[in-house]
Design a protein around this motif. Structure first.
Motif, short mmCIF file in Angstrom:
data_model
loop_
_atom_site.label_atom_id
_atom_site.label_comp_id
_atom_site.label_asym_id
_atom_site.label_seq_id
_atom_site.Cartn_x
_atom_site.Cartn_y
_atom_site.Cartn_z
N SER A 1 0.72 -0.87 0.03
CA SER A 1 0.45 -0.02 -0.44
C SER A 1 0.97 1.38 0.11
O SER A 1 1.84 1.19 0.65
N ASN B 1 -9.84 -3.65 -7.75
CA ASN B 1 -9.48 -4.08 -5.83
C ASN B 1 -10.38 -5.76 -5.97
O ASN B 1 -11.49 -6.07 -5.12
N ARG C 1 -7.24 -4.65 0.33
CA ARG C 1 -9.12 -4.65 0.64
C ARG C 1 -9.34 -5.99 -0.04
O ARG C 1 -10.33 -6.93 1.06
N ARG D 1 -2.94 9.51 5.80
CA ARG D 1 -3.38 8.71 6.05
C ARG D 1 -2.71 7.58 6.65
O ARG D 1 -1.64 7.76 6.72
N HIS E 1 -2.48 3.60 7.77
CA HIS E 1 -2.34 2.39 6.69
C HIS E 1 -3.62 1.09 7.22
O HIS E 1 -3.94 1.03 7.99
N PRO E 2 -3.75 0.87 6.29
CA PRO E 2 -4.75 -0.47 6.42
C PRO E 2 -5.00 -1.20 7.69
O PRO E 2 -6.03 -2.02 7.98
N GLU F 1 1.78 -6.14 6.38
CA GLU F 1 1.60 -6.47 4.94
C GLU F 1 2.41 -6.80 4.51
O GLU F 1 2.13 -7.68 3.99
#
Length: 281
Positions: free
Chosen positions: A7, A28, A58, A101, A103-104, A118
């Motif tokens: 990401s 995605n 995602r 932002r 990080h997911p 990740e």
């Protein structure tokens, strides 16, 4: 093609660049649907077979076994090219901070924690990659050019020029990059034997191009477009619209557009003439 990676590494830029060179891009996509998507593309044939599937964190909500999904594609007879985008941790952190932002995968931890998680999830997929692109020292345009060089071919990277005639009384073309005004030339509308004809016909074209200043006008704009094309290509622009206007878009602008497009083709550009308002009067 399968596009994945860290990401913040540049997947979105890669996806847009692949679209520019003719790929059908599915962003995605859940990993569980990769095989179905590949089979659909194969059955559709033609341009659909140039399909790129972009996977990120995602899509891993459905499955974390990206490497296994890629192996399954190969076992079923497909030969996917895997493109992996990567970057140094410090660079990724700066990129996330610049857009404010999280990080997911960082949860309640730090950005560095999310990046580490990740990396672990993607380690096997990275090992399977056919192309690994480190974007640490690449800007958006440099990354796009890299993708186009790898997968585009020369024709896909060429700038295409549309010389568009129009009538000012119908409004400016909203997509024009350059706007040329041909109303300084005498209007064939006031010549009875030319009034009902258009700038695509020899008599009108000869009349317009034979007027004082017409030759210099066309030559100057041909030089201008030729002088800018290399820069536009470098910055990722693939379509350039040069709009040529007169009062009604029937005589002067049409003749000038046809002549300008012809000269641009002579200089090696992919150029064509179109006429937005021809026939409206």
């Amino acid at each position: 093609m399968v596009v994945t990676g860290l990401s913040g590494g540049g997947r979105s830029t890669v996806a847009r660049a692949l679209e520019n060179v003719g790929f059908y891009v599915v962003d995605n996509l859940p990993q569980a649907l990769m095989l179905d998507m590949a089979e659909l593309a194969f059955k559709a044939g033609g341009a659909a077979r140039r399909t790129a599937m972009v996977l990120d964190v995602r899509s891993r909500a459905f499955s974390t076994d990206l490497a296994g999904a890629i192996r399954e594609l190969r076992e079923r007879g497909f030969s996917p090219r895997v493109v992996f985008v990567d970057a140094d941790d410090e660079v990724l952190i700066r990129r996330f901070e610049s857009v404010r932002r999280s990080h997911p995968l960082q949860g309640d931890g730090r950005l560095a924690d999310g990046i580490a998680v990740e990396r672990g999830l993607l380690e096997e997929a990275r090992d399977q990659a056919d192309v690994i692109i480190d974007t640490s020292h690449l800007n958006v345009n440099q990354l796009r050019r890299r993708i186009e060089e790898l997968f585009g071919g020369e024709d896909a990277r060429r700038l295409r020029v549309t010389v568009l005639s129009f009538g000012f009384k119908y409004g400016l073309p909203p997509d024009a990059d350059f706007v040329l005004d041909a109303r300084f030339l005498p209007n064939p509308y006031w010549v009875p034997e030319l009034r009902e004809h258009t700038g695509r016909e020899e008599a009108v074209s000869a009349y317009v191009l034979g007027q004082e200043g017409a030759e210099a006008f066309v030559a100057a704009y041909a030089d201008l477009v030729n002088a800018t094309t290399t820069g536009f290509e470098r910055e990722g622009k693939r379509y350039l619209t040069v709009a040529v206007g007169c009062t009604g878009g029937k005589h002067r602008s049409v003749a000038i557009a046809e002549e300008l497009a012809a000269r641009l083709r002579q200089s090696g550009l992919a150029a064509n003439a179109q006429h937005r308002d021809l026939g409206r009067e």
